[in-house]
Write a protein that holds these residues in place. Structure first.
Motif, PDB file in Angstrom:
ATOM      1  N   ASP A  57       0.856  -1.151  -0.181  1.00 57.62           N
ATOM      2  CA  ASP A  57      -0.075   0.033  -0.043  1.00 57.62           C
ATOM      3  C   ASP A  57       0.928   1.253   0.085  1.00 57.62           C
ATOM      4  OD1 ASP A  57      -2.381  -1.457  -0.092  1.00 57.62           O
ATOM      5  OD2 ASP A  57      -2.335  -1.450   2.323  1.00 57.62           O
ATOM      6  N   LEU A  58       1.793   1.179   0.599  1.00 59.44           N
ATOM      7  CA  LEU A  58       2.892   2.305   0.693  1.00 59.44           C
ATOM      8  C   LEU A  58       3.331   2.684  -0.784  1.00 59.44           C
ATOM      9  CD1 LEU A  58       4.840   1.753   3.929  1.00 59.44           C
ATOM     10  CD2 LEU A  58       3.369   3.513   3.362  1.00 59.44           C
ATOM     11  N   LEU A  59       3.437   1.526  -1.385  1.00 63.71           N
ATOM     12  CA  LEU A  59       3.995   1.788  -2.969  1.00 63.71           C
ATOM     13  C   LEU A  59       2.945   2.906  -3.735  1.00 63.71           C
ATOM     14  CD1 LEU A  59       5.630  -1.618  -3.548  1.00 63.71           C
ATOM     15  CD2 LEU A  59       6.780   0.669  -3.280  1.00 63.71           C
ATOM     16  N   LEU A  60       1.703   2.382  -3.468  1.00 63.54           N
ATOM     17  CA  LEU A  60       0.649   3.416  -3.883  1.00 63.54           C
ATOM     18  C   LEU A  60       0.689   4.603  -3.423  1.00 63.54           C
ATOM     19  CD1 LEU A  60      -2.043   3.884  -5.715  1.00 63.54           C
ATOM     20  CD2 LEU A  60      -3.352   2.690  -3.729  1.00 63.54           C
ATOM     21  N   LEU A  61       0.922   4.845  -1.875  1.00 64.80           N
ATOM     22  CA  LEU A  61       1.084   6.113  -1.647  1.00 64.80           C
ATOM     23  C   LEU A  61       2.083   7.011  -1.923  1.00 64.80           C
ATOM     24  CD1 LEU A  61       0.302   5.225   2.399  1.00 64.80           C
ATOM     25  CD2 LEU A  61      -1.088   6.237   0.943  1.00 64.80           C
ATOM     26  N   LYS A  62       3.126   6.284  -2.331  1.00 68.86           N
ATOM     27  CA  LYS A  62       4.215   7.143  -2.884  1.00 68.86           C
ATOM     28  C   LYS A  62       3.842   7.555  -4.409  1.00 68.86           C
ATOM     29  CE  LYS A  62       9.221   6.553  -4.100  1.00 68.86           C
ATOM     30  NZ  LYS A  62       8.849   7.512  -5.289  1.00 68.86           N
TER      31      LYS A  62
END
Length: 703
Positions: free
Chosen positions: A474-479
């Motif tokens: 999910d953090l890769l989407l937030l990035k």
């Protein structure tokens, strides 16, 4: 609270109990680290002159055996080490979160009783550069294998064997790691045997065999048996059946997950490969009678030295109680807002570190189903001006020890046009903290009750070194949101149980793996779409299985009354009715790029044309992969669904497309975009064309 190292006779059947920060009423205390039984985590730190004791009096693993010769207390203070490894000559290596390795050696003088002494040099630091690696395994012959964020594997060997760190102490000039394998992120972890044998746990509960023959850090022709290709030797060694695993001379030991969910995971099982060094030439030969029970009481919890949990979401301007348990005398806590993985600079401190007195909190009976129910240790005052988003409480112990408690700050009132929903119910279903979770083997023919009130063992906000579609995914989407300046408000699954906020947004974005949905959640999204809302589904295997949530007691009920998976499609409501696509298992753990199948407005300014490939690589490998969805994954396609890209076809199987990227029209101008792959978000930073396409989708949704 005492931290103790015990020497256990591995040649005798053992019956031990372990003291732990987490299992008080079951008379066990948990350990942290990687491998045990004289080689593992919590093996203990030596304390000549009580030097070890100065680092803390509380600890990781303590075993008390019924037979005196089966255990001997030899050290304390070992909770500072997330990982402990050992060599066959008594050397013990403690790894700290700050990247240091602490050297110890127990010199055995009586094998019958375990009597001995700590060698001179015990407690010396022999290396300071392991902080750059996601995890480390090995230990035999002073050899370590370190895996970095990319899944690259590095070889080290400590030659001195005496706690010194001068010239010649390390192979290859000062302990510089030599890369011997690249991008092995499809392995959830490894453990090492002697003579270069490595066992890899490929995602999906598959055990693979490798053997590193060179033994010097080189990686040329002949460096690996079987040209470095994995050989399948077994299944079922994942977190669903094994808590820990380690090996010695072809013998594999596993601490099993107890099939009775009310009992601790404590059984030590024995497996034997008769030809562990020659499998590439003579095939796989497991010993007759493999899977023997050789010991009980080996209860393990890796994070018992420092752990905590909190509510999954809190509104800006409210209070967040945090429950923590630790075997440190004190610890620090701070709060970070995350807009990407920590190692990529995605963390911003919003609440400065405070120091708190440490205490170990025990568990009540039935904690897996009903919650650990710890008392509040401190409360975070969430500011009214805090920006909505994904946050973590960062807990820090001595020598770089750190753990993370994830939570969402939701807005007091909707602020932006985009709402992002993080799939906490799915993360909880895969959370292996404390043993049982949705995917463990279980002999009950009934529903599985799993609490939400417990720490997360899978809160990977720093790259774990393996593919991940939990928090790191999910953090890769937030990035991507941050890199493209897309403003959003953030929520988690259970916030949809009070969905009054949803209608105020132009678009709802679903993250990487939104697999588990309550009826209340699904109804809220269906109503939103019927009234003209838009949904951007960036993941795969979404809305696959139904669960029920008890808001009063804080637990989730998985599966039906017969203990079977409770799929929405089996209830006559396939996920394709909402998303336009449904899970299709024909491409499991395949990784392929997408191929443009038709022109579409979402491809504007990307440069992509029919037949072009995109999403060829990413953190979770190629963008169409792992678990994917297709229009006909659950039967007939939804009326009106349009496919404009799909996963590259598998060789020789022209009918299998992998993920199908689709748009499904909804009433009143609503629609759903489906990326249909777990790996989509992990490839956004690696393909500007795909990133622009997603930006086109979001811009269209808010216009």
């Amino acid at each position: 609270m005492k931290s103790t190292l015990l020497l256990i006779d591995r040649h005798s059947p053992a019956r031990c109990r372990h003291e732990s920060g987490g299992f008080g009423k079951q008379d066990v205390r948990a350990q942290n680290g990687a491998e045990r039984h004289g080689r593992g985590a919590g093996a203990g730190r030596g304390e000549p002159g009580d030097r070890a004791g100065r680092h803390g009096r509380s600890g990781t693993a303590v075993a008390a055996a019924r037979a005196r010769r089966q255990r001997r207390e030899i050290g304390s203070g070992w909770q500072i080490h997330p990982t402990v490894l050992a060599s066959q000559d008594g050397q013990i290596f403690g790894f700290c979160g700050d990247g240091t390795i602490w050297w110890h050696k127990w010199v055995l003088t009586d094998a019958a009783t375990g009597a001995g002494y700590w060698a001179p040099g015990t407690n010396n630091i022999i290396h300071r550069g392991f902080g750059q690696y996601s995890y480390v395994f090995g230990g035999w012959d002073g050899i370590f294998y370190a895996v970095d964020a990319r899944g690259d594997m590095y070889w080290f060997r400590y030659l001195a064997g005496d706690g010194t760190n001068g010239p010649g102490a390390w192979a290859n000039g000062g302990g510089v790691g030599q890369k011997i394998a690249s991008e092995q992120r499809d392995y959830d972890g490894y453990f090492a045997d002697q003579q270069g044998v490595i066992y890899g746990l490929r995602h999906g509960a598959v055990l693979h065999w490798f053997r590193y023959l060179a033994g010097d850090g080189s990686n040329g022709p002949g460096a690996w048996a079987n040209n470095g290709k994995a050989i399948h030797i077994g299944t079922g060694f994942d977190w669903g059946s094994c808590v820990e695993r380690f090996a010695e001379n072809g013998v594999v030991y596993c601490v099993w997950v107890n099939k009775d969910h009310t009992q601790p995971d404590h059984e030590l099982r024995w497996y034997k490969l008769n030809n562990h060094t020659t499998i590439d030439r003579s095939g796989v030969v497991w010993s007759e009678g493999t899977v023997k029970l050789v010991g009980t009481g080996f209860t393990v919890t890796r994070a018992a030295n420092l752990q905590g949990y909190a509510n999954w979401s809190v509104a800006a301007g409210e209070q967040l109680p945090v429950k923590a348990s630790t075997t440190f005398d004190s610890y620090r806590a701070s709060v970070l807002r995350l807009t990407g993985p920590v190692e990529q600079g995605g963390a911003r401190e919003v609440w400065a570190p405070r120091t708190f007195t440490g205490r170990r909190q025990l568990l009540q009976q039935g904690y897996r189903a009903n919650g650990v129910n710890w008392q509040t240790d401190f409360t975070v005052p969430v500011g009214a001006d805090w920006e909505s988003g994904f946050h973590v409480v960062k807990l820090e112990g001595a020598y770089g020890m750190r753990q993370y408690v994830p939570f969402v700050v939701k807005p007091h009132q909707p602020t932006h046009k985009v709402a992002l929903l993080l799939p906490y119910l799915t993360h909880n279903a895969y959370n292996h903290w404390g043993g049982h979770f949705q995917y463990t083997w279980d002999e009950r023919a009934g529903r599985r009750q799993i609490t939400t009130r417990r720490p997360f063992a899978n809160a990977y906000v720093e790259a774990p070194g393996f593919v991940d579609v939990r928090f790191h995914g999910d953090l890769l989407l937030l990035k991507w949101f941050s890199d493209n300046n897309v403003a959003y408000d953030c929520y988690q699954d259970l916030d949809l149980h009070n969905p009054s906020w949803l209608a105020q947004y132009k678009v709802l974005v679903l993250a990487t793996h939104p697999e588990y949905w309550t009826p209340e959640m699904r109804t809220a999204v269906e109503t939103y779409l019927a009234n003209g809302g838009r949904v951007v589904y960036t993941g795969g295997n979404g809305m696959y299985e139904r669960v029920d949530y008890n808001v009063t007691c804080g637990f989730v009920l998985h599966r039906n009354d017969r203990g079977e998976r409770w799929l929405w499609r089996d209830q006559g409501r396939p996920e394709s009715q909402v998303l336009g696509v449904a899970y299709d298992g024909s491409s499991y753990m395949e990784f392929r790029p997408y191929v443009v199948a038709a022109d579409h407005p979402f491809l504007e300014s990307t440069g992509l044309e029919v037949g072009d490939r995109f999403g060829e690589t990413g953190y979770n490998f190629a963008a169409s992969g792992w678990e994917v969805d297709s229009r006909a994954g659950a039967g007939p396609s939804a009326p009106g669904v349009v496919r404009f890209a799909h996963g590259e076809r598998k060789d020789g199987e022209p009918d299998l497309y992998g993920a199908e990227m689709c748009v499904l029209p909804k009433p009143n101008g609503g629609w759903v975009f489906s990326a249909s792959s777990l790996c989509f978000n992990g490839a956004l930073a690696h393909d500007a064309r795909m990133s622009r396409m997603l930006l086109n989708v979001v811009n269209a949704a808010v216009s």
